[in-house]
Motif scaffolding. Sequence first.
Motif, PDB file in Angstrom:
ATOM      1  N   ILE A  96       6.090 -14.365 -45.482  1.00 54.59           N
ATOM      2  CA  ILE A  96       7.506 -13.979 -46.552  1.00 54.59           C
ATOM      3  C   ILE A  96       8.308 -12.426 -45.957  1.00 54.59           C
ATOM      4  O   ILE A  96       7.160 -11.221 -46.832  1.00 54.59           O
ATOM      5  N   GLU A  97       9.538 -11.680 -45.683  1.00 55.22           N
ATOM      6  CA  GLU A  97       9.576 -10.318 -45.889  1.00 55.22           C
ATOM      7  C   GLU A  97      10.822 -10.003 -46.933  1.00 55.22           C
ATOM      8  O   GLU A  97      11.512 -10.860 -45.891  1.00 55.22           O
ATOM      9  N   ASP A  98      11.176  -8.749 -46.979  1.00 58.08           N
ATOM     10  CA  ASP A  98      12.509  -8.900 -47.342  1.00 58.08           C
ATOM     11  C   ASP A  98      12.917  -7.906 -46.939  1.00 58.08           C
ATOM     12  O   ASP A  98      12.817  -6.620 -46.227  1.00 58.08           O
TER      13      ASP A  98
ATOM     14  N   ALA B 152      10.428  -6.929 -38.944  1.00 52.77           N
ATOM     15  CA  ALA B 152       9.954  -7.304 -37.988  1.00 52.77           C
ATOM     16  C   ALA B 152       9.183  -6.574 -37.258  1.00 52.77           C
ATOM     17  O   ALA B 152       8.512  -7.076 -36.366  1.00 52.77           O
ATOM     18  N   GLY B 153       9.324  -5.892 -36.706  1.00 56.64           N
ATOM     19  CA  GLY B 153       8.166  -4.388 -36.116  1.00 56.64           C
ATOM     20  C   GLY B 153       6.824  -5.092 -37.081  1.00 56.64           C
ATOM     21  O   GLY B 153       5.412  -5.807 -35.946  1.00 56.64           O
ATOM     22  N   LYS B 154       6.667  -4.645 -37.903  1.00 53.72           N
ATOM     23  CA  LYS B 154       5.152  -5.494 -38.926  1.00 53.72           C
ATOM     24  C   LYS B 154       5.188  -6.813 -38.895  1.00 53.72           C
ATOM     25  O   LYS B 154       3.656  -7.235 -38.714  1.00 53.72           O
ATOM     26  N   LEU B 155       6.133  -7.740 -38.793  1.00 49.66           N
ATOM     27  CA  LEU B 155       5.320  -8.996 -38.474  1.00 49.66           C
ATOM     28  C   LEU B 155       4.767  -9.765 -37.213  1.00 49.66           C
ATOM     29  O   LEU B 155       4.129  -9.950 -36.996  1.00 49.66           O
TER      30      LEU B 155
ATOM     31  N   LYS C 264       1.209 -10.708 -36.517  1.00 51.67           N
ATOM     32  CA  LYS C 264       1.379 -10.935 -35.196  1.00 51.67           C
ATOM     33  C   LYS C 264       1.879 -12.616 -35.113  1.00 51.67           C
ATOM     34  O   LYS C 264       0.854 -13.401 -34.273  1.00 51.67           O
ATOM     35  N   VAL C 265       3.290 -12.797 -36.197  1.00 49.05           N
ATOM     36  CA  VAL C 265       3.628 -14.239 -36.014  1.00 49.05           C
ATOM     37  C   VAL C 265       4.185 -14.625 -34.807  1.00 49.05           C
ATOM     38  O   VAL C 265       4.261 -13.722 -33.789  1.00 49.05           O
ATOM     39  N   ALA C 266       3.600 -16.492 -34.632  1.00 47.54           N
ATOM     40  CA  ALA C 266       3.987 -16.564 -33.658  1.00 47.54           C
ATOM     41  C   ALA C 266       6.226 -16.921 -33.528  1.00 47.54           C
ATOM     42  O   ALA C 266       6.661 -16.254 -32.305  1.00 47.54           O
TER      43      ALA C 266
ATOM     44  N   GLU D  96      -0.739   1.424 -34.223  1.00 46.32           N
ATOM     45  CA  GLU D  96      -0.107   1.969 -33.929  1.00 46.32           C
ATOM     46  C   GLU D  96       1.307   1.774 -34.654  1.00 46.32           C
ATOM     47  O   GLU D  96       2.509   2.646 -35.080  1.00 46.32           O
ATOM     48  N   PHE D  97       1.706   0.676 -35.044  1.00 50.25           N
ATOM     49  CA  PHE D  97       2.882   0.038 -36.383  1.00 50.25           C
ATOM     50  C   PHE D  97       3.065   1.291 -37.180  1.00 50.25           C
ATOM     51  O   PHE D  97       3.584   1.605 -38.443  1.00 50.25           O
ATOM     52  N   ARG D  98       1.112   0.918 -37.862  1.00 52.10           N
ATOM     53  CA  ARG D  98       1.110   2.446 -39.632  1.00 52.10           C
ATOM     54  C   ARG D  98       1.379   3.595 -39.613  1.00 52.10           C
ATOM     55  O   ARG D  98       1.967   4.240 -39.733  1.00 52.10           O
ATOM     56  N   LEU D  99       1.465   3.759 -37.976  1.00 52.19           N
ATOM     57  CA  LEU D  99       1.418   5.243 -37.623  1.00 52.19           C
ATOM     58  C   LEU D  99       2.360   5.273 -37.421  1.00 52.19           C
ATOM     59  O   LEU D  99       3.314   6.134 -37.728  1.00 52.19           O
TER      60      LEU D  99
END
Lengths: 267, 395, 364, 301, 231
Positions: B71-73, B85-88, B93-95, C32-35
């Motif tokens: 879950i993200e806010d 979205a980038g983090k997920l 690596k969510v499907a 990459e993401f953290r950077l």
Amino acid sequence: MPSPLLKPNELHPKGKTVLSVQDITVSFSGFVAVNGMNLNLRSNELHFLIGPNGAGKTTMLDVICGKTKPVSGKVLLPDGTDLTRKKEHQIARLGIGRKFQAPSVFGGLTVKENLELADDQNKGAFHSLRGLRGGEISHAMEEVLTQIGLTDRILVRAGALSHGEKQWLEIGMLLLQEPHVLLLDEPVAGMTDDETLKTGELLRSIAKKRSVVVVEHDMEFVRQYAEKVTVMHEGKLLTEGTMLEVQQNPVVAEVYLGKRRKQDAVT
Amino acid sequence: GGETATQQTTGTEGAETAAASDGDTIKVGVLHSLSGTMSISEVSVKDAEMLAIEEINAAGGVLGKQIEPVIEDGASDPAIFAEKAGKLLQQDKVAAVFGGWTSASRKAMLPVVESNNGLLFYPVQYEGLEASPNIFYTGATTNQQIVPSVSWLLENRGKKFFLLGSDYVFPKTANKIITAQLQAEGGEVVGEEYTPLGHTDYSTIISKIKAADPDVVYNTLNGDSNVAFFKQLKDAGITSEDITTLSVSVAEEEIRGIGADVLTGHLAAWNYYQTTETPENTKFTEAYKAKYGEDRVTADPIEAGYTAVYLWKAAVEKAGSTDVEKVKEAAKGIEFDAPSGKVTIDGDNQHIYKTVRIGEVQSDGQFKELWNSGEPVKPDPYLETYEWGKSLSAE
Amino acid sequence: MPIVNKLGVRGQRIAWGIVLILMSLAPLVSTEFRLSLLAKFLAVAILAIGLDLIWGYGGVLSLGHGVFFGLGAYAMAMYLKLQASGASLPDFMVWNSVEKLPWFWEPFRSFPIAMLLGILLPALLAFLLGFFTFKNRIAGVYFTILTQALVMIVVTLFVGKQEWTGGTNGLTGYNQIFGMQLHHPTTTIMLYYVTLVVLVLAYILCRRIVRSRFGQVLEAARDGENRVRFLGYDPAWYKTLAFTLSGALAGLAGMLYVLQVGIISPSMMGIVPSIEMVLWVALGGRGTLIGAVIGAVILNAAKTGISEAYPEGWLFVMGGLFVAIVLFMPRGLVGVYHNLSRWWRRKGGARDAKSVVEAERATS
Amino acid sequence: MDMFILQAFNGLSVSSILLLIALGLAVTFGLMNVINMAHGEMIMIGAYATFVTQNLFISYMPASWFNTYFLVALPVSFLIAAAVGWLLEVLLIRHLYGRPLDSLLATWGVGMILQQLARTIFGAPNVGVTSPSWLNGGFAVTDSIVLPYTRLFIILLVVVVLLLMYIYIYKTAQGRRMRAVMQNRNMAGCLGISTRQVDGLTFAIGSGIAGIAGCALTLLGPIGPSLGTYYIVDAFMVVVLGGVGKLVGTVAGALGIGVFNTLFETYTSASIGKVLVFACIVAFLQWKPRGLVALRSRSLD
Amino acid sequence: MLSLKNIESGYGESMVLRRVHLDIEPGQVVCLMGRNGVGKSTLLRTLMGVLKTSQGEISWEGTDISEWNSAKRARAGIGYVPQGRDIFPQLSVKENLMLGLETASKRSKVFPEDVLAMFPVLPTMYKRQGGDLSGGQQQQLAFARALAARPKLLLLDEPTEGIQPSIVDDIRDVIIRIKNQKDTAILLVEQSEEFVRSVADYIYVMDKGSIAMHGKPEDLDLAAFEHYLTV
Ligand SMILES: Nc1ncnc2c1ncn2[C@@H]1O[C@H](COP(=O)(O)OP(=O)(O)OP(=O)(O)O)[C@@H](O)[C@H]1O
Ligand SMILES: Nc1ncnc2c1ncn2[C@@H]1O[C@H](COP(=O)(O)OP(=O)(O)OP(=O)(O)O)[C@@H](O)[C@H]1O
Ligand SMILES: NC(N)=O
Ligand SMILES: [Mg+2]
Ligand SMILES: [Mg+2]
């Protein structure tokens, strides 16, 4: 302890007029604080402005230095410049320096930085980008520091100075500014008798090179150093002259000096 | 990071399935505004998605694996939607990601999802004119909500329309479509007003409506402004008998916040109501209330969020993999018996076929269906099948 | 940390050198993401420096920096959007039935011009607002409210003029700069370095300014604006200049931000983000440039980290954090550092007042 | 003519709401100099207090009493918001006097916490409050002019609150104490005024008035966790435009913004109207840098 | 009545007062002198509770009040005219005066006539804002405000600063009158030696934060006295 330097009856102009206040009237939402006041300031003169509390002395100085705009009247320089049309910083740049009744130094800055601000000669914003702060203490500054006795406190925050020390610092800043006209509002308030004396000598030496207007209630002090005294009352000019002359004016005694003083004066 | 949240969620909400999820799980992202102004709407959608995940896990998961939601806010901020979205996609690596509500949030996630070749399931009705290969749209596009409702109003309520909307993309686009449609079908726009998001005083607008004297107020206001608008409309003495209003963003959730007494008799167009009579809906509504409380209600976007998870599951199972390309390929034409009725994924644009329904608010805060399209309507995000719609999306 | 102070000014230089080296090594250890997150934080730190200049040193609180930030960001985004659209109109214009590219979009086809405008536009707006308000002696909360009004005006216009700005959706949907993918690892690393360099340059510039006579007058005007006038300075000019520079830096930050995040929308230039920007500076330590940088990076990192860890309760943590900081570290993180080092000095033998003052200056 | 009367009434009505949301802030910000970013949340608390009162009436009172719930809710929202405000003052604000910008930071944090707390307790979606039936309908001036009772009620409420505040602040010894403490805390203490008590009470009153605003707003708008965010900027605008520290200023500020807003909105659109109002504020402050009713002061800075 | 033992106090980390001892008897006029910056005002602020003592005891009628806040001290009968006057700038003159009655017995609502009679300008300015008054007018206002509650001890920090000579005389008369009434003690900070000698029962001289010398005016060693007051 009358000063040997004082020549009591000397009312004769010492020089040409450097500032002339003409018919100034100031009103605060209906309350007339200054009412058609006139004042002539001559070069190299130590000029005292006295009068009862609320007579309009501070307001008068406010008008000269641009803090308060009068309803009518002019403040003229010899070249005809009308100061009432100028902004505060322009007036300051024209060589009018001002010390306020309540000490007003920059509390967040050190003593040295306060002095530096006054010392800087070019006050334009772009120009100031070039100079670095925290430079060496200039010769002039060193001299002033000695005069005001704050040499060993240069790195103290000005806000942490005592009342009297702030007064001194403010005077020091004015000296560095090297104005042609100095307006001082109660410079010796809260000083010991001895300190008062020192300040008086300082003022006298300053007045050799420029004109000084002093507002003061300490009659001893006025008596000692005044060359010319102007008395204000209810926003108007009451009388003008030497201290001796002024003292003998019955109205001055009545509204200002009080009985005891009057007796003093007579005796 | 997100792992903590995952453990918390599976630990508390899916206790019975937690044991099975060790090691072998499929991660999915759930990305909605849990804070900020949009949380008013989005939290419930998140709840529905979590319910679906829990049900699927209880039934054995997907491809034999448990689903692990992260879950993200999105915090009602498009930039945060993009970041999360980038983090997920990159970190977790969510499907697939289930999320978003406002078009701004979707537009913000779109390039992120595309460049990471991820999958996004977007559950809210929207303004159309979009078909990203990486997004599945489970809410209605304009021809599944707005267009048919305008036709219905022209037939049943009158020709003079007053268009009222919040000053942002969906209402403005919607009203452009409505204007074009009215022109083509013989209606008339007698007023068009937009109010800033979060606007709460409608006295002037109501005066303007009165002066324009329309047959219909077509309302595309956003959530909170609706409360102010309808309360103040009622105070001004205007009832549903005086002027018909039809809203496209007022569902059961909003009715609770506005007060059923204020809304009784007003209309809405959706694909689903809590009262929609399907066996799946009975089950869904009961499960939702059982999990989140009897006083909670379901609504169209909630159902769309719930359905989205099942559609994804079906596609994954058909593909036999969570690989995005395979899932997309498999998804084409997939059918699902959703609470709103049968839905089918349109392989051309990854929207879904949906049944259109017009409902009237009852005094209990529920809708009575006045009309429906009879069968699921094929999604047409670019309105290419409408003669008058061509000009709208012409390049 | 206090040890650094014991080492004196030279020691501090070395310490900063080490920090910089560590920062330049970040791409080696970070995903990459953290950077790209870190780069984003560094980008907004540029804004924080500018905000500190006008607030920390000038005593002028702007709750409108979101606008300057946004203008810079939009300038960059317009360039990127035009690049992405090629010969055709940007997609949102098509949806809004715009037939021809508006004239004011044309200059943004060129990268140098777009970049220049990204700095000049916010600077110009800041200059105009500053010039009139400071000349008219609008100060304190009156100025602050004025900046809020500016935010409301600009945001409402940006939202309303959808056909020119993309409305609430903002500008997004571009993936390339100079033919490189924005989300490509190499691009990420490059953008990171660019941001780091710009940040360091901005820091050096502002440090030079606060240590000039200009900075001194600015600080004096903060303590007593009228008093400064009687010394012959016109504080309006000083504040206007500082505010203009502050706006320019915010624009610069916005441009870099768009490259990292890939979107700019009106919600990022609104009241709430503008207030958040002030919070960064306050947290780090108002009136110290490094504090602004630290505050921006740490607060943003905390927001990201805490919201990832507690997506549903992070507001409690963040809110609590603000309260705690104000209560327990009134002068921000830098203040804590100074207290610690003072305590350390007292333990390690008395020093004269001069070195204290100098040490504190050195970290400002 | 009809249109004119209606617009005049609308303007007055919008002003009354602006004034209502700003009055509490006129105390906590105008008098106490606390930049209270949690002011919106105090309004929110008042609104939720009204919601809870309504629900308690539904659960525990005979149905025929339902319509009186609102009269109970008014003092209840005042008291609850005041209690929260008092707590806030004692635990937090107290330590921040003389640091107005720190109070901004801290109350911003408090606002965040209160919002999330509301979300946790009442859920994220809006909750509904049913207006009492005696506020349904309106006063028909002519056929086409109907003045809604809710609006009339709010105008009346504002007038009453304003009057009480005026008397309290300017005509009672307690009000004098309050102003003295706000202007010079140390000296007030030296004269024997218990500054702590006055601080707490003042902040509580300001918050309580925000609570009343929240209660009244349930008649008109949404009741949800983000309720406060819709009003906070307007509230500050009103207080500052009017001139910080003067109650009449706040009234003038509300009237100015309300009337012009209605005027602009009538002839343009809501968005452009808003832009114009804010543009006018910017222009107006250039002319009157200290707001409509400037607090004069002779001091140097 | 008041007795300070071994007081230390100051601002934050900088201690200004060190080991200050001082006693005041009921009805006595005690004068405190010293150069600028030696800590006279600091001592008065400490006495009033504006500054916290970090060490030492302030005993008031037998009770240690060093932990009390200013309000409690004021209610116990200590009145204060600070240096810089501390008028409430946005309150009217009348309101400023009324605040002097906060600690008056049974919260009397009328301002004592005799106090007003000492400062006849004040009633003519009732409606004006305190902050608008001239320096001297403010000083008179502050003085009247402090007298209103008839304190048992009055702390006066340079009350004649900025006051016109005739009123300085009046103030001197007021102090002498209070002294003769014998129910209010006064601790007076004053720079004018002449003034001090005309009113003081007892004199303390401060230097660098400590009491350098003290005694009855007639007993003071003149040479030492001058030494501490000259720069
Ligand atoms: N801003 C203002 N508003 C209203 N009245 C004012 C204002 N400024 C000054 N006054 C009034 O004008 C009169 C003159 O004040 P001013 O300060 O010039 O007197 P002064 O001669 O300097 O007195 P003092 O010797 O006590 O300092 C006073 O009665 C004062 O109350
Ligand atoms: N707010 C403050 N913060 C830090 N130090 C202060 C502060 N106020 C005064 N001081 C310091 O305390 C010392 C004593 O100051 P104080 O005001 O008590 O002197 P004073 O004897 O009353 O002098 P004066 O005759 O000038 O009024 C001074 O050295 C001053 O620098
Ligand atoms: N997509 C919407 N409803 O904003
Ligand atoms: Mg004066
Ligand atoms: Mg003193």
